[in-house]
Motif scaffolding. Structure first.
Motif, mmCIF file in Angstrom:
data_model
loop_
_atom_site.group_PDB
_atom_site.id
_atom_site.type_symbol
_atom_site.label_atom_id
_atom_site.label_comp_id
_atom_site.label_asym_id
_atom_site.label_seq_id
_atom_site.Cartn_x
_atom_site.Cartn_y
_atom_site.Cartn_z
ATOM 1 N N ASP A 142 0.787 -1.283 -0.106
ATOM 2 C CA ASP A 142 -0.023 0.023 0.146
ATOM 3 C C ASP A 142 0.841 1.159 0.175
ATOM 4 O O ASP A 142 0.653 2.200 -0.777
ATOM 5 C CB ASP A 142 -0.980 -0.016 1.157
ATOM 6 N N GLU A 143 1.832 1.193 0.885
ATOM 7 C CA GLU A 143 2.662 2.380 1.071
ATOM 8 C C GLU A 143 3.545 2.482 -0.288
ATOM 9 O O GLU A 143 3.641 3.613 -0.971
ATOM 10 C CB GLU A 143 3.829 2.254 2.068
ATOM 11 N N SER A 144 3.861 1.447 -1.111
ATOM 12 C CA SER A 144 4.840 1.443 -2.305
ATOM 13 C C SER A 144 3.812 1.943 -3.303
ATOM 14 O O SER A 144 4.215 2.688 -4.580
ATOM 15 C CB SER A 144 4.919 0.161 -2.569
ATOM 16 N N LYS A 145 2.355 1.535 -3.327
ATOM 17 C CA LYS A 145 1.480 2.234 -4.083
ATOM 18 C C LYS A 145 1.196 3.629 -4.352
ATOM 19 O O LYS A 145 1.226 4.371 -5.241
ATOM 20 C CB LYS A 145 0.066 1.438 -4.080
ATOM 21 N N LYS A 146 1.339 4.286 -2.866
ATOM 22 C CA LYS A 146 1.136 5.621 -2.853
ATOM 23 C C LYS A 146 2.252 6.101 -3.440
ATOM 24 O O LYS A 146 2.333 7.205 -4.125
ATOM 25 C CB LYS A 146 1.219 5.939 -1.257
ATOM 26 N N ALA A 147 3.376 5.766 -3.159
ATOM 27 C CA ALA A 147 4.944 6.289 -4.049
ATOM 28 C C ALA A 147 4.816 6.231 -5.415
ATOM 29 O O ALA A 147 5.096 7.249 -6.081
ATOM 30 C CB ALA A 147 5.924 5.959 -3.340
ATOM 31 N N ALA A 148 4.081 5.218 -5.779
ATOM 32 C CA ALA A 148 4.018 4.853 -7.251
ATOM 33 C C ALA A 148 3.078 5.925 -7.969
ATOM 34 O O ALA A 148 3.456 6.353 -8.916
ATOM 35 C CB ALA A 148 3.531 3.675 -7.507
ATOM 36 N N ARG A 149 2.112 6.273 -7.060
ATOM 37 C CA ARG A 149 0.998 7.031 -7.731
ATOM 38 C C ARG A 149 1.776 8.426 -8.193
ATOM 39 O O ARG A 149 1.331 9.236 -8.989
ATOM 40 C CB ARG A 149 -0.159 7.136 -6.852
ATOM 41 N N ARG A 151 4.909 9.283 -8.744
ATOM 42 C CA ARG A 151 5.765 9.101 -9.761
ATOM 43 C C ARG A 151 4.715 9.152 -11.126
ATOM 44 O O ARG A 151 5.192 9.615 -12.040
ATOM 45 C CB ARG A 151 6.674 7.932 -9.772
ATOM 46 N N ILE A 152 3.631 8.259 -11.066
ATOM 47 C CA ILE A 152 2.805 8.282 -12.241
ATOM 48 C C ILE A 152 2.215 9.671 -12.565
ATOM 49 O O ILE A 152 1.937 10.214 -13.743
ATOM 50 C CB ILE A 152 1.725 6.868 -11.848
ATOM 51 N N LEU A 161 3.232 9.932 -21.133
ATOM 52 C CA LEU A 161 2.448 8.835 -20.900
ATOM 53 C C LEU A 161 3.171 7.610 -20.890
ATOM 54 O O LEU A 161 2.558 6.527 -20.305
ATOM 55 C CB LEU A 161 1.080 8.736 -21.997
ATOM 56 N N ALA A 162 3.924 7.238 -21.651
ATOM 57 C CA ALA A 162 4.596 6.106 -21.779
ATOM 58 C C ALA A 162 5.204 5.590 -20.343
ATOM 59 O O ALA A 162 5.370 4.431 -20.083
ATOM 60 C CB ALA A 162 5.587 5.988 -23.134
ATOM 61 N N ALA A 163 6.026 6.689 -19.881
ATOM 62 C CA ALA A 163 6.765 6.518 -18.658
ATOM 63 C C ALA A 163 5.641 6.152 -17.730
ATOM 64 O O ALA A 163 5.736 5.342 -16.595
ATOM 65 C CB ALA A 163 7.442 7.688 -18.465
ATOM 66 N N ALA A 164 4.492 6.841 -17.579
ATOM 67 C CA ALA A 164 3.368 6.717 -16.631
ATOM 68 C C ALA A 164 2.785 5.485 -16.658
ATOM 69 O O ALA A 164 2.566 4.832 -15.647
ATOM 70 C CB ALA A 164 2.472 7.885 -16.665
ATOM 71 N N GLU A 165 2.705 4.795 -17.960
ATOM 72 C CA GLU A 165 1.946 3.494 -17.996
ATOM 73 C C GLU A 165 3.006 2.362 -17.523
ATOM 74 O O GLU A 165 2.446 1.455 -17.055
ATOM 75 C CB GLU A 165 1.728 3.192 -19.598
ATOM 76 N N ALA A 166 4.405 2.732 -17.838
ATOM 77 C CA ALA A 166 5.257 1.780 -17.522
ATOM 78 C C ALA A 166 5.329 1.645 -16.057
ATOM 79 O O ALA A 166 5.519 0.608 -15.222
ATOM 80 C CB ALA A 166 6.656 2.103 -17.951
ATOM 81 N N LEU A 167 5.397 2.795 -15.253
ATOM 82 C CA LEU A 167 5.443 2.909 -13.647
ATOM 83 C C LEU A 167 3.982 2.114 -13.466
ATOM 84 O O LEU A 167 4.182 1.430 -12.275
ATOM 85 C CB LEU A 167 5.217 4.168 -13.247
ATOM 86 N N ALA A 168 3.069 2.433 -13.935
ATOM 87 C CA ALA A 168 1.626 1.766 -13.278
ATOM 88 C C ALA A 168 1.617 0.157 -13.600
ATOM 89 O O ALA A 168 1.390 -0.404 -12.562
ATOM 90 C CB ALA A 168 0.337 2.358 -14.148
ATOM 91 N N LEU A 169 2.174 -0.224 -14.648
ATOM 92 C CA LEU A 169 2.394 -1.801 -14.705
ATOM 93 C C LEU A 169 3.260 -2.271 -13.710
ATOM 94 O O LEU A 169 2.942 -3.391 -13.229
ATOM 95 C CB LEU A 169 2.799 -2.046 -16.190
#
Length: 507
Positions: A142-149, A151-152, A161-169
């Protein structure tokens, strides 16, 4: 002299001049008792000790243990009974123990179910630990997901958008999967819940019911056709099944594998069998799938055995089940497949091929009743299943050998005799009705002279209109009852007189 005059002269003769009544055939066809040598060596001391301490037939314990063995292995390992063909048999089994109330069927089944219940408890404990670790992992995720959001969001604001999609995946792929608890046994699941259990337990599960007739009758109810079809397919242990339900969504089972074990009393089972084999909705082969069914004679004597259980034998047996529950197919030199499999060695193949050739010949002669013939046809898979289980239980690896096949054939001969008892009772309703009427006569429930109407109006078990007429014909043929024509001046009428030797509790 006419037939009516002959009958009247017999009935009017002195009692001493009447011929003795012929005896009714034996109530149950004879069956062999289970020989201890037929049991796997690792289970034999445990089962013999339990049978002696409780004074119950070894048959109850041995048959139940075989079904539990099959459920423990399940789809972990299969056998291919032909030397080159891909015909695959999964060793799950359906079984039942039959005996009248008071013969301790339930304690026998409870004893053989103990290894599975212990495995269930161990898996529940391991699952609780895994769930605890999972909850900690989820907190980190959950904490990692918050940090990922963050960055996205930053990449998206910058238009990348390509980098955002890669981060989301990457964030999605890091999400942990919840732990799955392995199950071995269940008792009364809905078919949809059973589907969910099988989807997460591809090895299969065992349904245990102390009274199986309730389970069988539940499948006969209107609206349960789908559940019945599911169980028919799950017996093979190889068929794919998909449930699509509103609320539950789609549940996909790669290969449904269900074992069944329980106890049955003779009376309710016989009634159910007669109704089913008379062409009812249940005449679809479900009953014939209960291959490991035993109906032993009750013990002729009893003695009080009061000692502690053989803990060493029990622990050794439980260890055997635990070993098979965690069986690695590679360790027994299984060939790769879905599921992995073993074959017979050359000598065992010859024994099996000869046995099967004789079985196929018998099935084509057409001398057996259809229902019993259908039961025997299921032995094509029974013998390979038993051979594989005996092979594994004795700790062997590699191809299944001659000893295991010979043992499986001995089991098949033994189980066929018990099946003949089961189907013999169900397929001869006239004898069953005659036996019931004969019992009523000897108890004094009818007058010495009576009519068929006086019998079937009492609504006794098996003695409806058709059952009464069949019973009377049977007893007349044996000289246990005599027909006595009655001249009413109108339509001919018949009344029946019981042989004097039967009245008052006679033979």
């Amino acid at each position: 002299m006419s037939a009516s005059e002959a009958a009247r002269s017999i009935l009017e003769a002195p009692v001493r001049a009447l011929p003795d009544p012929e005896p009714l055939p034996p109530e149950l066809p004879p069956v062999p008792a289970l020989e201890p040598v037929m049991l796997p060596e690792g289970l034999r001391p445990w089962l013999e000790d339990s049978a002696e301490r409780t004074q119950i037939p070894l048959d109850f314990l041995g048959a139940g243990a075989l079904v539990v063995l099959g459920a423990t292995v399940g789809r972990t390992l299969a056998i291919r009974p032909k030397a080159r063909d891909d015909w695959t048999v999964v060793p799950n089994l359906w079984g039942a123990v039959i005996g009248r109330p008071g013969l301790l069927k339930s304690p026998a089944l409870a004893e053989v179910m103990r290894p599975l219940h212990r495995l269930e408890a161990q898996e529940a404990e391991e699952h609780a630990k895994a769930l605890h670790r999972f909850e900690a992992t989820v907190m980190v995720a959950d904490e990692s997901k918050k940090a990922a959001r963050e960055r996205i969001r930053k990449a998206a604001r910058q238009g990348d958008l390509a980098a955002a999609e890669a981060l989301a995946l990457d964030a999605v792929s890091d999400l942990p999967e919840p732990p799955v608890r392995r199950r071995f046994v269940t008792s009364d699941p809905t078919v949809e819940k059973l589907g969910e259990l099988l989807a997460s337990n591809p090895r299969g599960v065992l349904i245990f019911r102390d009274e199986l007739v309730g389970f069988l009758r539940s499948l006969d109810r209107e609206g349960r056709e789908g559940a019945r079809a599911f169980f028919l397919e799950a017996w093979n242990g190889t068929g794919r099944f998909t449930f699509d339900r509103i609320g539950r969504g789609t549940v996909e089972i790669e290969a449904a594998c269900v074992s069944i074990l329980g106890g049955i009393q003779p009376g309710p089972l016989s009634q159910y069998l007669r109704a089913t084999l008379a062409g009812g909705a249940g005449d679809d082969g479900l009953l014939q799938r209960f291959q490991v069914t035993v109906w032993p004679d009750p013990p002729k004597s009893w003695r009080n055995v009061d000692r502690l259980p053989d803990s060493r034998a029990r622990d050794a047996a439980f260890g055997l089940f635990e070993r098979l529950a965690h069986l690695d197919p590679a360790q027994v030199e299984a060939e790769p497949g879905e599921p992995p499999f073993l074959r017979f060695d050359a000598t065992a193949q010859e024994v099996f091929d000869a046995w099967r050739a004789e079985l196929e010949r018998r099935l084509r002669v057409g001398t057996e009743a259809d229902a019993f013939e259908a039961h025997l046809a299921k032995y094509r898979s029974l013998v390979p299943s038993l051979a594989l289980l005996l092979h594994l239980a004795d700790g062997n690896t590699g191809p299944v050998g001659e000893v295991a096949v010979v043992g499986a054939v001995a089991w098949a001969d033994y189980l066929e005799a018990h099946a003949r008892r089961l189907y013999g009772v169900a397929l001869d309703p006239a004898l069953a009705a005659a036996r019931e009427l004969d019992r009523r006569i000897r108890r004094g429930d009818l007058p010495d002279v009576f009519t068929a109407r006086e019998v079937y109006r009492k609504c006794w078990r098996l003695l409806d209109v058709d059952g009464t007429r069949a019973a009377l014909d049977y007893l007349v043929d044996l000289g246990r009852v005599f027909e006595e024509p009655v001249d009413t001046g109108g339509r001919p009428s018949v009344r029946y007189r019981a042989h004097p030797a039967l009245v008052g509790g006679g033979r």
